[in-house]
Design an enzyme around this catalytic site. Structure first.
Site, PDB file in Angstrom:
ATOM      1  N   TYR A   1       0.291  24.122  44.283  1.00 19.37           N
ATOM      2  CA  TYR A   1       1.058  23.041  43.656  1.00 19.37           C
ATOM      3  C   TYR A   1       1.416  23.435  42.216  1.00 19.37           C
ATOM      4  O   TYR A   1       0.532  23.712  41.401  1.00 19.37           O
ATOM      5  CB  TYR A   1       0.204  21.775  43.686  1.00 19.37           C
ATOM      6  CG  TYR A   1       0.564  20.652  42.744  1.00 19.37           C
ATOM      7  CD1 TYR A   1      -0.381  20.125  41.874  1.00 19.37           C
ATOM      8  CD2 TYR A   1       1.842  20.079  42.756  1.00 19.37           C
ATOM      9  CE1 TYR A   1      -0.074  19.065  41.029  1.00 19.37           C
ATOM     10  CE2 TYR A   1       2.154  19.030  41.908  1.00 19.37           C
ATOM     11  CZ  TYR A   1       1.197  18.519  41.043  1.00 19.37           C
ATOM     12  OH  TYR A   1       1.501  17.487  40.210  1.00 19.37           O
TER      13      TYR A   1
ATOM     14  N   ASP B   1      -9.233  19.852  46.432  1.00 20.94           N
ATOM     15  CA  ASP B   1      -8.307  18.746  46.193  1.00 20.94           C
ATOM     16  C   ASP B   1      -7.869  18.248  47.564  1.00 20.94           C
ATOM     17  O   ASP B   1      -7.132  18.945  48.274  1.00 20.94           O
ATOM     18  CB  ASP B   1      -7.106  19.240  45.364  1.00 20.94           C
ATOM     19  CG  ASP B   1      -6.135  18.121  45.039  1.00 20.94           C
ATOM     20  OD1 ASP B   1      -5.290  18.300  44.150  1.00 20.94           O
ATOM     21  OD2 ASP B   1      -6.194  17.054  45.689  1.00 20.94           O
TER      22      ASP B   1
ATOM     23  N   ILE C   1      -6.158  15.475  48.359  1.00 20.45           N
ATOM     24  CA  ILE C   1      -5.209  14.392  48.126  1.00 20.45           C
ATOM     25  C   ILE C   1      -4.329  14.079  49.332  1.00 20.45           C
ATOM     26  O   ILE C   1      -3.830  12.964  49.474  1.00 20.45           O
ATOM     27  CB  ILE C   1      -4.358  14.695  46.868  1.00 20.45           C
ATOM     28  CG1 ILE C   1      -3.681  13.437  46.337  1.00 20.45           C
ATOM     29  CG2 ILE C   1      -3.356  15.790  47.139  1.00 20.45           C
ATOM     30  CD1 ILE C   1      -2.877  13.689  45.054  1.00 20.45           C
TER      31      ILE C   1
ATOM     32  N   LYS D   1      -0.640   9.896  47.552  1.00 19.77           N
ATOM     33  CA  LYS D   1       0.060  10.490  48.689  1.00 19.77           C
ATOM     34  C   LYS D   1      -0.190   9.705  49.970  1.00 19.77           C
ATOM     35  O   LYS D   1       0.721   9.405  50.718  1.00 19.77           O
ATOM     36  CB  LYS D   1      -0.386  11.942  48.891  1.00 19.77           C
ATOM     37  CG  LYS D   1      -0.302  12.781  47.632  1.00 19.77           C
ATOM     38  CD  LYS D   1       1.119  12.933  47.115  1.00 19.77           C
ATOM     39  CE  LYS D   1       1.133  13.735  45.828  1.00 19.77           C
ATOM     40  NZ  LYS D   1       2.479  13.835  45.245  1.00 19.77           N
TER      41      LYS D   1
END
Lengths: 433, 478
Positions: free
Chosen positions: A143, A228, A230, A270
């Protein structure tokens, strides 16, 4: 006059990832007002299931009301600034996180630290774990926001773990070791590995084998492992999602010192499509880290108003289950639309089972196997096809020609239109080639 | 267990394991005492009354009334639902336009419309806590310093220093001139930094002052602006209490000063928040307003680390764009603060307690020097522990505000209802009576001892504040 941090480019906004957003803003597509404008496909947002949230709130007015003739929660909320967070909210979050993982692991609300978005959560973990100049290893592609979130104000360095298309961009033992050695060559003290699972931008979940390698590696090097997660609520088909906590338990390492070096970053941005509300968190078994991060969360607490709303929204197990299932179905459907649409243009995507995007192979369209050619192609797609997609270089991909294209931040009609534009663009390219 | 703890702490960064969070300060010890034994009129009438928290709880009724009449302000009501989706997905760090417009307008109104604020210079942050850290990251590098007049808000030690590595250097202000910030003190602090080869990047002032509750006068403000221009350093003006001013003298913002004098505007920055003026600390609405374009530009990018929830932005935008509500709120809020202040200060006066004369903030700066056993920090700490443990009031010792003179305490008055205030006043009255009488008794006892030994020329005799070597307090200390 200003600080070094202010004067250099640590914010990372010169990257095409953000440049594309800016171009989009100058000429944003609107089906009525600007039908030839740029379609935003560089923003990994989930706009698919907001109606479910809205409906719940409509049907549960009493629960979310701030003021009532009888009793007002407004005052208490307005004054609530305890950095431990609203207990009711943390309790339901812990339950929700477990449910996303099929209840294969459980979460303790006391190990949760709330903060204003995953952006704040990731940065805070760096401040807690690393000194200025220390390094974290990250599998590529990753990302683009990490360059800002993890490095900018912390002074931490990121060293890539190169993942290649030849094996579907999986993390290998070799790549981990190579990254570690590279860090050593640069005289960097490696403090940990950060993975995104499910992966952004790949749209895949990490395999058991990969997670095992990672665990073995971090045990051997005695470093931290941040996961992570998410996008954990967007996994719509097998292989199923394995959280890092589950993987560590499977290896029977929860009573070892690795346990206090494993941390999860999560957010509702998200899975729930509510990035505006800034709901992020850290989950860690390391007491000292939880204590410090809690104090640090003062720099960016979640608005009590939002904590309250979310605690109500997530309070019903039935609603949570229904939401997760419906959201997954919609993500799957959308992804299929894109895969088919691109397929009709002769374009393939990396096989994926999660995330809000496809990792698309446009290597055949490159004039040469270089990042310069990738940039050229990106600009063409932006200006000629009117599509803002994210070039692999901005995700630190080691091979040119891959692009992340988002599918969940627009209506079905707009997605269809974007596929048509893509098809038209590609046939033109082939015609010209 | 100890070994495991050590292992654990070595794994983490220095920032994570040092005391930079500042919570070992006595400022927070008092809170802990309160947390473990909180006063409740019915359930725990002998508990500790929290007077260490500068909150404004006086004007919620005005706000709640507005909320009932304006259901559209919430995205959760039937009336406001239509905006839910757009608000939920909006994460642009510029913030909602209507939010910035409303906040800019409110800031102007709080200053009696003497200043107009540009919404494009507004940067959001996670409360004033986040705002201070953000500004510091923008203006200074690790080991650089800001000058801060004492006494100052204890949270600054964490907010400005902890993760930034920046230092805070005190500008000593004294009770002899009511803690005014003098040019002499500024220069002295600056010179000292030069001598120690510390690079000073700016001056941080809080106006109205926490903990003094006073506003800066025109002359002082002008002198400060001149000073920063001459040294070419930044001025951060924390104006978080701007809306708590009642009576006179009126509040003068740095924004007004720079309209009237030569000033390099690139040096001027304001920190603001709705936590104190409106009583919304839970909503985390922090603002950085900078006259420096580069700071606005980079600060905005940095604000990603602590944006205001759009749900809250929406609520605030609705509320603060209602001109009638805003005018009514500002004036009623000021009235309520004034009424509370007068009642409390009259109560303290009757108890024989002097406070610094003030007309802003949510607290008094109380002078308890005459109750100290000796004019030392230790004596202040001893008195403070007595107040917490025996009088059961959590007040904040001047030491935690880096006050250069012992004996001053900050006492908050706006975070409780009228009944609790009366209870607090009664406890204070009773405590002062006992202390003064005990002190008199001790002095008299000491005098008798001295006289009986015929040591009339003992210098200690001259001051009733100095303990004799036989004093149990001295024994207890060693």
């Amino acid at each position: 006059m200003l600080s070094s941090k202010a004067m250099l480019d640590g914010h990372g906004e010169e990257s095409p990832y953000f440049q594309g957003w800016k171009e989009y803003e100058k000429n944003a597509y609107d089906d009525i007002k600007n039908p030839t404008g740029i379609i935003q496909m560089g923003l990994a947002e989930n706009q698919l299931s907001l109606d479910l949230l809205k409906t719940w709130i409509e049907n549960n007015q009493d629960a979310t009301r701030l003021t009532n003739n009888g009793e007002s929660v407004f005052r208490d909320l307005a004054l609530f600034q305890d950095y431990h967070g609203l207990p009711a909210f943390k309790n339901v979050l812990a339950e929700f996180m477990a449910e996303i993982r099929g209840n294969k692991v459980s979460f303790d609300p006391r190990k949760l630290v709330l903060m204003a978005g995953a952006t704040a959560a990731s940065e805070t973990l760096m401040f807690c774990i690393a000194e200025h100049g220390d390094a974290f290893l990250l599998p590529t592609p990753y990302y683009p926001g990490y360059d800002r979130d993890l490095k900018w104000r912390t002074g931490v360095e990121l060293v890539p773990i190169h993942c290649l298309s030849s094996n579907g961009f999986k993390v290998t033992k070799f790549a981990l070791e190579e990254a570690y050695q590279q860090a050593k060559k640069l005289s960097l003290n490696v403090k940990g590995v950060l993975i995104t699972n499910p992966s952004n931008p790949l749209g895949t979940t990490m395999s058991h084998v990969e997670l095992d390698e990672l665990i073995t590696f971090t045990v051997a090097k005695k470093i931290h492992l941040i996961s992570d997660e998410i996008f954990s609520g967007t996994v719509f088909e097998n292989p199923s999602f394995i959280s890092i906590i589950e993987a560590v338990i499977d290896r029977k390492l929860e009573k070892t010192d690795l346990w206090s070096r494993v941390h999860i970053v999560y957010s509702l941005s998200k899975d729930f499509g509510i990035p505006g509300f800034r709901v992020g968190m850290i989950y860690s078994n390391n007491e000292r880290l939880v204590s410090t991060a809690t104090k640090m969360s003062s720099y960016g607490l979640i608005s009590s108003q939002t904590q309250y709303l979310q605690s109500k929204l997530l309070s019903g197990k039935e609603f949570r289950e229904k939401y997760l299932e419906e959201n997954r179905n919609r993500v799957k459907e959308r992804r299929e639309m894109m895969v088919v649409g691109l397929g009709e243009a002769g374009i393939s995507c990396l096989k994926g089972n999660a995330g809000l995007f496809c990792w698309v192979d446009l290597r055949n369209l490159l004039s040469s196997n270089t990042f310069t050619a990738e940039m050229e192609l990106w600009k063409k797609i932006l200006h000629e096809a009117g599509l803002n997609i994210s070039p692999g270089a901005s995700c630190h991909c080691s091979e040119p020609g891959w692009f992340r294209i988002c599918f969940a931040n627009m209506s079905q009609e707009t997605l269809k239109l974007s596929m048509e534009r893509m098809k038209a663009f590609i046939s033109k390219q082939y015609y010209c080639m | 267990m100890g070994y495991m703890c050590n292992q654990q702490t070595q794994l983490l960064s220095k920032i994570a394991t040092d005391n930079g969070h500042g919570e070992n300060s006595p400022y927070f010890d008092g809170w802990k005492a309160y947390d473990s034994d909180p006063y409740h009129r019915i359930e725990n009438p002998t508990g500790v009354i929290q007077m260490g928290l500068a909150e404004n709880q006086l004007s919620f009724d005005i706000i709640e009334e507005w909320l009932l009449k304006n259901p559209k302000a919430s995205i959760c009501t039937v009336e406001g639902m239509s905006e839910f989706r757009d608000i939920a997905i909006y994460q642009d760090y510029h913030g909602l336009t209507e939010f910035r417009n409303a906040v800019a307008k409110f800031m102007g109104k709080v200053r009696g419309d003497r200043v107009v604020y540009d919404p494009n210079r507004i940067i959001m942050s996670g409360g004033a806590t986040g705002a201070h850290e953000l500004v510091t990251f923008c203006l200074a590098d690790p080991d650089d310093a800001f000058l801060v007049p004492t006494p100052y808000y204890p949270g600054f030690d964490r907010d400005l220093r902890w993760r930034t590595g920046v230092q805070l250097l005190p500008v000593d202000c004294e009770s002899s001139n009511d803690f005014k910030i003098t040019r002499k003190a500024l220069e002295a602090a600056y010179e000292k930094a030069q001598e120690e080869k510390i690079r000073v990047k700016g001056l941080l002032i809080t106006n109205p002052s926490n903990p003094l509750g006073t506003v800066l006068d025109l002359e002082t403000l002008k002198s400060i602006v001149t000073f920063v221009n001459e040294k070419n350093i930044h001025l951060i003006s924390d104006e978080i209490y701007a809306g708590t001013v009642f009576g006179s003298p009126g509040f003068i913002s740095v924004s007004e000063i720079i309209e009237e004098m030569e000033c390099n505007r690139d040096l001027i920055h304001i920190v603001y928040s709705l936590s104190k003026d409106m009583g919304f600390p839970g909503f985390r609405v922090g603002i950085v307003y900078s006259y420096n374009d580069d700071v606005v530009n980079v600060g905005r990018k940095m604000s990603s680390f602590g944006l205001v929830s759009t749900q809250t932005q929406h609520l605030i935008a609705s509320m603060l764009s209602d001109d009638e509500f805003v005018e009514n709120f500002i004036s009623k809020n000021s009235e309520k603060l004034s009424t509370r202040y007068k009642r409390f200060s009259s109560g303290l006066y009757k108890a024989g307690i002097r406070c610094l004369e003030s007309n802003a903030g949510l607290f008094f700066w109380m002078d308890l020097r005459r109750l100290l056993k000796e004019p030392t920090a230790d004596a202040e700490m001893a008195l403070w522990r007595l107040i917490i443990n025996k009088v059961k009031l959590n007040v904040s010792p001047g030491l935690s505000f880096h006050c250069s003179e012992p004996g001053w305490f900050r006492v908050c008055f706006a975070n409780m209802d009228d009944e609790t205030m009366e209870v607090a006043l009664e406890r204070i009255r009773s405590f002062v009576r006992k202390e003064v009488s005990a002190k008199r008794q001790r002095w008299q006892d000491n005098l008798k001892v001295r006289l009986s030994f015929g040591r009339l020329d003992d210098p200690h005799m001259r001051s009733p504040h100095s303990p004799m070597p036989q004093s149990p307090l001295v024994r207890a200390r060693t």
